[in-house]
Design a protein around this motif. Structure first.
Motif, PDB file in Angstrom:
ATOM      1  N   VAL A  24      -5.376   7.421   8.505  1.00  0.00           N
ATOM      2  CA  VAL A  24      -5.536   6.929   9.872  1.00  0.00           C
ATOM      3  C   VAL A  24      -6.061   5.499   9.879  1.00  0.00           C
ATOM      4  N   LEU A  25      -7.068   5.230   9.039  1.00  0.00           N
ATOM      5  CA  LEU A  25      -7.626   3.875   8.977  1.00  0.00           C
ATOM      6  C   LEU A  25      -6.591   2.876   8.469  1.00  0.00           C
ATOM      7  N   ALA A  26      -5.797   3.280   7.491  1.00  0.00           N
ATOM      8  CA  ALA A  26      -4.754   2.387   6.975  1.00  0.00           C
ATOM      9  C   ALA A  26      -3.750   2.037   8.068  1.00  0.00           C
ATOM     10  N   LEU A  27      -3.412   3.022   8.882  1.00  0.00           N
ATOM     11  CA  LEU A  27      -2.504   2.767  10.005  1.00  0.00           C
ATOM     12  C   LEU A  27      -3.130   1.805  11.014  1.00  0.00           C
ATOM     13  N   LEU A  28      -4.393   2.034  11.339  1.00  0.00           N
ATOM     14  CA  LEU A  28      -5.066   1.171  12.315  1.00  0.00           C
ATOM     15  C   LEU A  28      -5.189  -0.258  11.796  1.00  0.00           C
ATOM     16  N   TRP A  29      -5.637  -0.410  10.554  1.00  0.00           N
ATOM     17  CA  TRP A  29      -5.817  -1.759   9.990  1.00  0.00           C
ATOM     18  C   TRP A  29      -4.482  -2.484   9.868  1.00  0.00           C
ATOM     19  N   SER A  30      -3.450  -1.759   9.421  1.00  0.00           N
ATOM     20  CA  SER A  30      -2.125  -2.381   9.321  1.00  0.00           C
ATOM     21  C   SER A  30      -1.599  -2.757  10.698  1.00  0.00           C
ATOM     22  N   GLY A  31      -1.993  -1.972  11.702  1.00  0.00           N
ATOM     23  CA  GLY A  31      -1.531  -2.220  13.066  1.00  0.00           C
ATOM     24  C   GLY A  31      -2.385  -3.188  13.851  1.00  0.00           C
ATOM     25  N   GLY A  32      -3.267  -3.911  13.159  1.00  0.00           N
ATOM     26  CA  GLY A  32      -4.014  -4.972  13.827  1.00  0.00           C
ATOM     27  C   GLY A  32      -5.395  -4.618  14.308  1.00  0.00           C
ATOM     28  N   HIS A  33      -5.808  -3.352  14.195  1.00  0.00           N
ATOM     29  CA  HIS A  33      -7.155  -2.980  14.636  1.00  0.00           C
ATOM     30  C   HIS A  33      -8.163  -3.446  13.588  1.00  0.00           C
ATOM     31  N   PRO A  34      -9.216  -4.172  13.983  1.00  0.00           N
ATOM     32  CA  PRO A  34     -10.134  -4.756  12.997  1.00  0.00           C
ATOM     33  C   PRO A  34     -10.991  -3.692  12.306  1.00  0.00           C
ATOM     34  N   PRO A  35     -11.192  -3.824  11.005  1.00  0.00           N
ATOM     35  CA  PRO A  35     -12.069  -2.898  10.279  1.00  0.00           C
ATOM     36  C   PRO A  35     -13.530  -3.189  10.587  1.00  0.00           C
ATOM     37  N   LYS A  36     -14.375  -2.181  10.390  1.00  0.00           N
ATOM     38  CA  LYS A  36     -15.802  -2.347  10.654  1.00  0.00           C
ATOM     39  C   LYS A  36     -16.514  -2.866   9.407  1.00  0.00           C
ATOM     40  N   LEU A  66       0.862  -1.178   0.000  1.00  0.00           N
ATOM     41  CA  LEU A  66       0.000   0.000   0.000  1.00  0.00           C
ATOM     42  C   LEU A  66       0.896   1.225   0.000  1.00  0.00           C
ATOM     43  N   ARG A  67       0.655   2.132  -0.954  1.00  0.00           N
ATOM     44  CA  ARG A  67       1.502   3.324  -1.077  1.00  0.00           C
ATOM     45  C   ARG A  67       0.639   4.570  -1.239  1.00  0.00           C
ATOM     46  N   PHE A  68       1.033   5.629  -0.552  1.00  0.00           N
ATOM     47  CA  PHE A  68       0.402   6.939  -0.706  1.00  0.00           C
ATOM     48  C   PHE A  68       1.380   7.849  -1.442  1.00  0.00           C
ATOM     49  N   ALA A  69       0.982   8.327  -2.610  1.00  0.00           N
ATOM     50  CA  ALA A  69       1.798   9.248  -3.398  1.00  0.00           C
ATOM     51  C   ALA A  69       1.175  10.634  -3.297  1.00  0.00           C
ATOM     52  N   GLY A  70       1.912  11.575  -2.719  1.00  0.00           N
ATOM     53  CA  GLY A  70       1.336  12.867  -2.393  1.00  0.00           C
ATOM     54  C   GLY A  70       0.810  12.827  -0.971  1.00  0.00           C
ATOM     55  N   LEU A  71       0.476  13.977  -0.445  1.00  0.00           N
ATOM     56  CA  LEU A  71       0.066  14.067   0.959  1.00  0.00           C
ATOM     57  C   LEU A  71      -1.383  13.638   1.142  1.00  0.00           C
ATOM     58  N   PRO A  72      -1.643  12.625   1.969  1.00  0.00           N
ATOM     59  CA  PRO A  72      -3.023  12.195   2.236  1.00  0.00           C
ATOM     60  C   PRO A  72      -3.659  13.034   3.333  1.00  0.00           C
ATOM     61  N   LEU A  73      -3.948  14.276   3.005  1.00  0.00           N
ATOM     62  CA  LEU A  73      -4.569  15.181   3.960  1.00  0.00           C
ATOM     63  C   LEU A  73      -5.991  15.491   3.499  1.00  0.00           C
ATOM     64  N   GLY A  74      -6.584  16.577   3.975  1.00  0.00           N
ATOM     65  CA  GLY A  74      -7.955  16.892   3.577  1.00  0.00           C
ATOM     66  C   GLY A  74      -8.887  15.745   3.906  1.00  0.00           C
ATOM     67  N   HIS A  75      -9.751  15.411   2.951  1.00  0.00           N
ATOM     68  CA  HIS A  75     -10.682  14.307   3.159  1.00  0.00           C
ATOM     69  C   HIS A  75      -9.960  12.971   3.310  1.00  0.00           C
ATOM     70  N   GLU A  76      -8.706  12.892   2.845  1.00  0.00           N
ATOM     71  CA  GLU A  76      -7.999  11.607   2.859  1.00  0.00           C
ATOM     72  C   GLU A  76      -7.197  11.369   4.138  1.00  0.00           C
ATOM     73  N   VAL A 118     -10.627   5.025  -1.818  1.00  0.00           N
ATOM     74  CA  VAL A 118      -9.277   4.899  -1.237  1.00  0.00           C
ATOM     75  C   VAL A 118      -9.278   3.901  -0.084  1.00  0.00           C
ATOM     76  N   GLN A 119     -10.254   4.014   0.796  1.00  0.00           N
ATOM     77  CA  GLN A 119     -10.313   3.121   1.951  1.00  0.00           C
ATOM     78  C   GLN A 119     -10.612   1.683   1.534  1.00  0.00           C
ATOM     79  N   ALA A 120     -11.455   1.512   0.515  1.00  0.00           N
ATOM     80  CA  ALA A 120     -11.760   0.165   0.034  1.00  0.00           C
ATOM     81  C   ALA A 120     -10.511  -0.513  -0.517  1.00  0.00           C
ATOM     82  N   LEU A 121      -9.772   0.193  -1.377  1.00  0.00           N
ATOM     83  CA  LEU A 121      -8.588  -0.405  -1.991  1.00  0.00           C
ATOM     84  C   LEU A 121      -7.441  -0.547  -0.991  1.00  0.00           C
ATOM     85  N   SER A 122      -7.382   0.343   0.000  1.00  0.00           N
ATOM     86  CA  SER A 122      -6.383   0.194   1.076  1.00  0.00           C
ATOM     87  C   SER A 122      -6.669  -1.065   1.883  1.00  0.00           C
TER      88      SER A 122
END
Length: 522
Positions: free
Chosen positions: A91-103, A76-86, A140-144
């Motif tokens: 944050v979700l990508a960090l949580l999911w990668s870190g073991g927190h279960p998705p809803k 999973l790669r972010f090209a450019g700054l994932p700010l604003g709506h992203e 973005v969240q779906a493909l992440s």
């Protein structure tokens, strides 16, 4: 880059990380790279025990960074700054990668894990987004999520403003735009279920069989906008079995940026409002069947006692009563060039696609509130805006018209009939309109056209079953009854005047009460 409040909130979220995360940045000497370094350093400082960052990446896209759970080969790669709506997507990508279960349901996670290309290799996704696009985070969240749970899914999230050369080379004029293995996969908002279904060719048949096997509902609601959600809540509170079959839960509110006139809610945005509608509906135990489009209604008198709703995937749902709340969609201007250049200069969402036209000349067709709001919004981004209105005066609220006329880079043509959207080399290059007073036709050179001319009800599948007005709206009485016993309707798809969120919600509530009254009397 992040203020103290945001840092505090991010730190609280990162406390949920339980597994180690690795990030590797590929940076240049530009300002965006410096900002990315600062962002990654902040993230690491908040959970240094679980998050490591290296700055020796060699990816061709700079600035960018990879993000993965340590010890895995996910991509999973972010090209450019994932700010604003992203920022939420990051944050979700960090949580999911870190073991927190998705809803999401476990059955969907297992379906994602089982995905594999038919001819080997990987699913290489590239998703182009803009930081002001409110439809982009869903994609973005779906493909992440898919990349995190399946090593064969490789996802790169690209902020179009930072990689304008790529956007121009691929002639991307609408976001989100998703490419799979170099070929266009889809445009616009897509949920993870939709993407998985497109990749899993047997998913539709399995879904249809699952839906057809469901027990009959006391109240089945077709459509999940404000009318459908309100109907579901009011019906469920009666203690009966309630289901919602929705093509997109939240309906048009998903495409609305500012909501400032809903009682008790001073200000919110559409996606948040839609999420709140769904959360409240689920809290009552309502069976929500998302991504389901109705193709046919069979009244109880013809179906043997229960009304049947036949879905596009072949599944059939049965119910004692049905509430139709299918809403409406953007109306097309229906001139040559509109269909040909859709997503190639013809757009319908100024918030999503406006940033792609930075420094360019665009037109807005429509002088109502939505059109003038779009023109005002675009004027702050693009070089010049031309408003085309069919009537002899703008129909928008006076305060909006006053604001529009105060802007130096806007021209308004009233009494103007759009006759053609012109293009060359596969993209828009202008618009033709006729002066209705003189009959003289004019051509404006521009690179984008935003269509904002109102709504058309989603009722085509009901022709010959329920009575429709000449505008295609479902004819209802003061209690939401249609001409078919046991079938009710509410919201923007009906003859009730004034298409507003608060009115749709109230009509949905009324239809639910009428449906319950029907149940206890029959």
């Amino acid at each position: 880059m992040l203020d103290d409040t945001l840092k505090s909130q991010l730190g609280a979220y990162l406390e949920r990380v339980t597994l180690p995360i690795e990030m590797v940045a590929s940076l240049g000497d530009d300002d965006n790279s410096a900002q990315m370094r600062e962002l990654l350093q902040t993230i690491q400082s908040l959970r240094a025990d679980k998050i490591s960052v290296a700055y020796d990446g060699t990816d061709a896209r700079k600035p960018s960074f990879s993000l993965q759970r340590a010890g895995t080969d996910t991509s999973l790669r972010f090209a450019g700054l994932p700010l604003g709506h992203e920022f939420t997507s990051l944050v979700l990508a960090l949580l999911w990668s870190g073991g927190h279960p998705p809803k999401v349901e476990q059955v969907l996670i297992e379906q994602i894990k089982a995905l594999s290309p038919a001819h080997g290799g990987d699913f290489n996704f590239e998703v182009y987004m803009s930081l002001t696009c409110h439809n982009c985070p869903d994609v973005v969240q779906a493909l992440s999520l898919m990349a995190i749970f399946n090593p064969k899914v490789k996802t790169t999230v690209i902020e179009g403003g930072a990689f304008q050369d790529e956007v121009n080379a691929r002639e991307i004029m609408a976001v989100p735009s998703v490419y799979l293995n170099g070929a266009l996969f889809g445009n616009g908002r897509m949920l993870v279920e939709e993407i998985v279904a497109k990749l899993d060719t047997g998913a539709a048949d399995k879904d249809a069989a699952k839906l057809s096997a469901k027990d009959p509902y006391d109240v089945l609601i077709v459509g999940g906008g404000p009318a459908g959600a309100a109907a579901a809540v009011y019906a469920a509170r009666k203690g009966i079995r309630v289901g919602v079959a929705a093509e997109r839960f939240g309906g048009q509110t998903n495409d609305t940026m500012a909501i400032e006139n809903y009682p008790s809610v001073q200000e919110t945005d559409g996606p948040k409002f839609a999420a709140a509608l769904e959360a409240q509906t689920r809290s009552y135990g309502v069976d929500i069947m998302n991504l389901q489009r109705a193709d046919k209604i069979v009244p109880a008198a013809e179906a043997g006692g229960l009304t049947e709703v036949v879905l596009a995937n072949g599944g059939t749902l049965k119910a004692k009563t049905v509430i139709l709340s299918t809403g409406a969609r953007w109306r097309n201007v229906n001139v040559p060039g509109e269909a040909e250049y859709k997503n190639k200069g013809v757009a319908y969402c100024p918030h999503c696609d406006g940033p792609l036209f930075k420094g360019k000349d665009v037109a807005v067709i429509g002088g109502g509130n939505s059109g003038i709001e779009a023109a005002i919004d675009l004027a702050g981004v693009v070089k010049y805006v031309t408003v085309i209105e069919f009537a002899d005066q703008l129909k928008a609220d006076a305060v909006l018209v006053k604001k529009l006329h105060s802007l130096p880079n806007v021209t308004v043509h009233t009494n103007a009939q759009t006759t053609e959207i012109t293009g060359a080399d596969g993209k828009v290059n202008g618009l033709k309109y006729k002066d209705r007073a003189t009959g003289v036709e004019h051509h404006i050179a521009l690179e984008g056209v935003f269509v904002q001319i109102g709504l058309v009800p989603n009722t085509e599948f009901l022709k010959g079953v329920v009575d429709l007005s000449k505008f295609g709206e479902i004819v209802v009485d003061s209690r939401g009854h249609t001409n078919v016993p046991g079938v009710f309707a509410a919201g923007d798809c009906t003859t009730v005047p004034y298409k507003q969120i608060v009115i749709a919600a109230s009509e949905g509530s009324k239809a639910a009460l009428s449906a319950f009254d029907h149940l206890i009397r029959h």
